[in-house]
Write an enzyme that holds these catalytic residues in place. Structure first.
Site, PDB file in Angstrom:
ATOM      1  CG  HIS A   1      -5.076 -20.018  -3.935  1.00 29.73           C
ATOM      2  ND1 HIS A   1      -4.408 -21.068  -4.510  1.00 29.73           N
ATOM      3  CD2 HIS A   1      -4.120 -19.224  -3.407  1.00 29.73           C
ATOM      4  CE1 HIS A   1      -3.102 -20.905  -4.333  1.00 29.73           C
ATOM      5  NE2 HIS A   1      -2.906 -19.794  -3.662  1.00 29.73           N
TER       6      HIS A   1
ATOM      7  CG  ASP B   1      -4.618 -23.900  -6.119  1.00 25.11           C
ATOM      8  OD1 ASP B   1      -3.647 -23.953  -5.346  1.00 25.11           O
ATOM      9  OD2 ASP B   1      -5.288 -22.868  -6.292  1.00 25.11           O
TER      10      ASP B   1
ATOM     11  CG  ASN C   1      -2.654 -15.910  -1.761  1.00 24.17           C
ATOM     12  OD1 ASN C   1      -3.630 -16.364  -2.322  1.00 24.17           O
ATOM     13  ND2 ASN C   1      -1.442 -16.451  -1.871  1.00 24.17           N
TER      14      ASN C   1
ATOM     15  CB  ILE D   1       4.509 -13.268  -8.984  1.00 33.21           C
ATOM     16  CG1 ILE D   1       4.399 -14.328  -7.879  1.00 33.21           C
ATOM     17  CG2 ILE D   1       3.602 -13.637 -10.161  1.00 33.21           C
ATOM     18  CD1 ILE D   1       3.006 -14.488  -7.281  1.00 33.21           C
TER      19      ILE D   1
HETATM   20  N1  LIG Z   1      -3.145 -17.312  -6.224  1.00 30.74           N
HETATM   21  C1  LIG Z   1      -2.028 -18.009  -6.201  1.00 30.74           C
HETATM   22  O1  LIG Z   1      -1.998 -19.171  -6.638  1.00 30.74           O
HETATM   23  C2  LIG Z   1      -0.740 -17.430  -5.661  1.00 30.74           C
HETATM   24  C3  LIG Z   1      -0.722 -16.198  -5.071  1.00 30.74           C
HETATM   25  N2  LIG Z   1       0.440 -15.666  -4.579  1.00 30.74           N
HETATM   26  C4  LIG Z   1       0.365 -14.326  -3.980  1.00 30.74           C
HETATM   27  O2  LIG Z   1       0.821 -13.356  -4.931  1.00 30.74           O
HETATM   28  C5  LIG Z   1       1.202 -12.176  -4.239  1.00 30.74           C
HETATM   29  C6  LIG Z   1       2.530 -11.654  -4.743  1.00 30.74           C
HETATM   30  O3  LIG Z   1       3.555 -12.565  -4.473  1.00 30.74           O
HETATM   31  P1  LIG Z   1       5.097 -12.240  -4.735  1.00 30.74           P
HETATM   32  O4  LIG Z   1       5.288 -11.638  -6.074  1.00 30.74           O
HETATM   33  O5  LIG Z   1       5.836 -13.443  -4.375  1.00 30.74           O
HETATM   34  O6  LIG Z   1       5.344 -11.128  -3.625  1.00 30.74           O
HETATM   35  P2  LIG Z   1       6.508 -10.019  -3.580  1.00 30.74           P
HETATM   36  O7  LIG Z   1       6.495  -9.455  -2.204  1.00 30.74           O
HETATM   37  O8  LIG Z   1       7.776 -10.542  -4.144  1.00 30.74           O
HETATM   38  O9  LIG Z   1       5.960  -8.945  -4.595  1.00 30.74           O
HETATM   39  C7  LIG Z   1       4.810  -8.225  -4.349  1.00 30.74           C
HETATM   40  C8  LIG Z   1       5.045  -6.860  -4.933  1.00 30.74           C
HETATM   41  O10 LIG Z   1       3.842  -6.139  -4.834  1.00 30.74           O
HETATM   42  C9  LIG Z   1       4.145  -4.817  -4.487  1.00 30.74           C
HETATM   43  N3  LIG Z   1       2.946  -4.252  -3.890  1.00 30.74           N
HETATM   44  C10 LIG Z   1       2.466  -4.404  -2.642  1.00 30.74           C
HETATM   45  N4  LIG Z   1       1.356  -3.692  -2.479  1.00 30.74           N
HETATM   46  C11 LIG Z   1       1.108  -3.096  -3.658  1.00 30.74           C
HETATM   47  C12 LIG Z   1       0.101  -2.218  -4.109  1.00 30.74           C
HETATM   48  N5  LIG Z   1      -0.883  -1.802  -3.307  1.00 30.74           N
HETATM   49  N6  LIG Z   1       0.151  -1.797  -5.391  1.00 30.74           N
HETATM   50  C13 LIG Z   1       1.132  -2.184  -6.199  1.00 30.74           C
HETATM   51  N7  LIG Z   1       2.127  -2.994  -5.831  1.00 30.74           N
HETATM   52  C14 LIG Z   1       2.111  -3.453  -4.570  1.00 30.74           C
HETATM   53  C15 LIG Z   1       5.333  -4.920  -3.546  1.00 30.74           C
HETATM   54  O11 LIG Z   1       6.066  -3.719  -3.522  1.00 30.74           O
HETATM   55  C16 LIG Z   1       6.106  -6.063  -4.192  1.00 30.74           C
HETATM   56  O12 LIG Z   1       7.060  -5.595  -5.118  1.00 30.74           O
HETATM   57  C17 LIG Z   1       1.197 -12.551  -2.770  1.00 30.74           C
HETATM   58  O13 LIG Z   1      -0.026 -12.117  -2.205  1.00 30.74           O
HETATM   59  C18 LIG Z   1       1.245 -14.057  -2.795  1.00 30.74           C
HETATM   60  O14 LIG Z   1       0.723 -14.625  -1.616  1.00 30.74           O
HETATM   61  C19 LIG Z   1       1.610 -16.334  -4.689  1.00 30.74           C
HETATM   62  C20 LIG Z   1       1.650 -17.569  -5.283  1.00 30.74           C
HETATM   63  C21 LIG Z   1       0.480 -18.215  -5.776  1.00 30.74           C
HETATM   64  O1  LIG Z   2       0.948 -20.325  -0.331  1.00 35.41           O
HETATM   65  C1  LIG Z   2       1.226 -19.146  -0.552  1.00 35.41           C
HETATM   66  O2  LIG Z   2       1.198 -18.236   0.279  1.00 35.41           O
HETATM   67  C2  LIG Z   2       1.545 -18.794  -1.967  1.00 35.41           C
HETATM   68  C3  LIG Z   2       0.489 -19.410  -2.737  1.00 35.41           C
HETATM   69  O3  LIG Z   2      -0.629 -18.930  -2.786  1.00 35.41           O
HETATM   70  C4  LIG Z   2       0.752 -20.714  -3.315  1.00 35.41           C
HETATM   71  O4  LIG Z   2       1.904 -21.084  -3.527  1.00 35.41           O
HETATM   72  O5  LIG Z   2      -0.226 -21.406  -3.576  1.00 35.41           O
END
Ligand SMILES: NC(=O)C1=CN([C@@H]2O[C@H](COP(=O)(O)OP(=O)(O)OC[C@H]3O[C@@H](n4cnc5c(N)ncnc54)[C@H](O)[C@@H]3O)[C@@H](O)[C@H]2O)C=CC1
Ligand SMILES: O=C([O-])CC(=O)C(=O)O
Length: 327
Positions: free
Chosen positions: A189, A161, A133, A16
Site C-alpha cells: 500500500h 487501492d 501506515n 478514520i
Molecule cells: N491503508 C490505507 O489504505 C490507509 C491508511 N491510513 C492510515 O490510517 C492511520 C490513521 O489515520 P487517521 O485516522 O486519519 O489519523 P488520525 O491522526 O486522525 O487518527 C489516528 C488516531 O490514532 C490515535 N493513536 C495514535 N497512536 C495510537 C496508539 N498507539 N494506540 C491507540 N491509538 C493511537 C491518535 O491519538 C489518533 O486519534 C494513519 O496511519 C494513516 O496513514 C489512512 C488512509 C488509508
Molecule cells: O496516503 C496516505 O498517507 C493515506 C493513505 O494511505 C491513502 O489515502 O491511501
C-alpha cells in the site's frame, strides 16, 4: 438473536475512527442481525481520551440496536480482550510532503506492542486488519509480535487501492463499477503498488481488450491509483478518512461474510506463490468464504507485471529490513 462479536478499534478518536465506528455499530460491517461490542483504544493522553469519550457519547446518542456494549480505554490489553476482530487504525498519519517511509520507525513501535497484546488476550481466531501506515509492514510487525496466533489472521488494507482502481477503470472503460470483476492491486500500500486490470471483465467482456491502451495503463491508471492518497492529502490537507473507513468495512465484511466468489484484494502473508517470499504481507487477489480467504492461484504473470510486482516487493523487503531490529 446472535451473540455479540467483539470488535476492537485502535485510534478510535481519529478521523478514520470517526467514519468507521458508527457504520460498524449500525451493522454495515457484520450484518444487520449481528450485535457488536466496540472495544476502543486511544492514546493515554488527556486530549485523546476526552475525544474518545465524546465519540462514545455520540455512539450512545445514536441508540443503535446492534450496539451491545462499549469499552473505551488506553490499555491495549483491555481493548483486545477476547476480540474477534481488531482494526488497527491508530498511528500517526502522513502529512503533506511526507512519504510512508518517514512513518516507518515511528509507527513500528506501536505495532510491536499491539501485536504482543493481541497475542496475549485476543480470541485465537481474531481477524486483524491493519490500516495504520505503512500498513503492510505494520501488519508484518504485528504478526511477528504475536507468535501464538496464526499468521494468516494478520492482514493489511489494500481495499482502498482496489476500490480506487475500480472507479478509475469503470470511468475509462465506460462500464458501471458494479459490473467489474477480477481486478487486483498487487503488493505494498504505497505508490509502488501495481493495480492490474489484465484479468478484469465487465459482463464477461475483457476490459483490457475493451480499453486497449497500454499508454493509459502505464502512465495514467497505475500512477494515479498509486498516488491517490497523496492527491487527497494535497486537496484536503488531511489524509483520506471516509474512503479509508469504507474500505476497512468492505475488507472485514467480505472476510467474515464472503465475497460470493468474486475477487477482492487483501494484503496477506505470502505463502511463497507468485515469487513473493513467504511471510511478506503483499496485496493479492483472494476469494473469501466461510470466514477464510483463499488466494486466486495460477494467474499468468507477464514481463511487465513481473517487473512491477518485483518493484513493490523490493520496497517491502527494504521496509522489513528497516524494522528487523525491533522484532
Ligand atoms: N491503508 C490505507 O489504505 C490507509 C491508511 N491510513 C492510515 O490510517 C492511520 C490513521 O489515520 P487517521 O485516522 O486519519 O489519523 P488520525 O491522526 O486522525 O487518527 C489516528 C488516531 O490514532 C490515535 N493513536 C495514535 N497512536 C495510537 C496508539 N498507539 N494506540 C491507540 N491509538 C493511537 C491518535 O491519538 C489518533 O486519534 C494513519 O496511519 C494513516 O496513514 C489512512 C488512509 C488509508
Ligand atoms: O496516503 C496516505 O498517507 C493515506 C493513505 O494511505 C491513502 O489515502 O491511501
Amino acid at each position: 438473536m446472535k451473540s455479540p462479536v467483539r470488535v476492537a478499534v485502535t485510534g478510535a478518536a481519529g478521523q478514520i475512527g470517526y467514519s468507521l465506528l458508527f457504520r460498524i455499530a449500525s451493522g454495515e460491517m457484520l450484518g444487520k442481525d449481528q450485535p457488536v461490542i466496540l472495544q476502543m483504544l486511544e492514546l493515554p493522553m488527556e486530549k485523546a481520551q476526552a475525544a474518545l469519550k465524546g465519540v462514545m457519547m455520540e455512539l450512545e446518542d445514536c441508540a443503535f440496536p446492534l450496539l451491545a456494549g462499549m469499552v473505551g480505554t488506553d490499555d491495549a490489553e483491555v481493548a483486545f480482550k477476547d476480540a474477534d476482530i481488531a482494526l488497527l487504525v491508530g498511528a500517526r498519519p502522513r502529512g503533506p510532503g511526507m512519504e510512508r517511509k518517514d512513518l516507518l520507525l515511528e509507527n513500528a513501535k506501536i505495532f510491536t506492542a499491539q501485536g504482543a497484546a493481541l497475542n496475549k488476550v485476543a480470541s485465537r481466531d481474531v481477524k486483524v486488519l491493519v490500516v495504520g501506515n505503512p500498513a503492510n509492514t505494520n501488519a508484518y510487525i504485528a504478526m511477528k509480535s504475536a507468535p501464538d496466533l496464526p499468521a494468516k489472521n494478520f492482514t493489511a488494507m489494500l481495499r482502498l487501492d482496489h476500490n480506487r482502481a475500480l472507479s478509475q477503470l469503470a470511468s475509462k472503460a465506460g462500464v458501471p463499477i458494479g459490473d467489474i470483476r477480477k481486478l487486483v492491486v498487487w503488493g505494498n500500500h504505497s505508490p509502488t503498488m501495481y493495480p492490474d486490470y489484465r484479468f478484469a471483465t465487465a459482463n464477461g467482456e475483457s476490459l483490457k481488450d475493451k480499453v486497449n491502451d497500454a499508454d493509459w495503463n502505464a502512465n495514467e491508471f497505475i500512477p494515479q491509483v498509486g498516488k491517490r492518497g497523496a492527491a487527497i492529502i494535497e486537496a484536503r490537507g488531511l489524509s483520506s478518512a471516509a474512503s479509508a473507513a469504507n474500505a476497512a468495512i468492505d475488507h472485514i465484511r467480505d472476510w467474515v461474510l464472503g465475497s460470493n466468489g468474486e475477487w477482492v484484494t487483501m494484503g496477506v502473508p505470502s505463502d511463497g506463490s507468485y515469487g513473493i517470499p513467504e511471510g511478506i504481507i503483499y496485496g493479492v487477489p483472494v476469494i473469501t468464504e466461510g470466514g477464510e480467504y483463499k488466494r486466486v492461484e495460477g494467474l499468468e504473470i507477464d514481463a511487465f507485471s513481473r517487473e512491477r510486482m518485483d518493484r513493490t516487493l523490493a520496497e517491502l523487503e527494504e521496509e522489513r529490513e528497516g524494522v528487523a531490529h525491533l522484532l
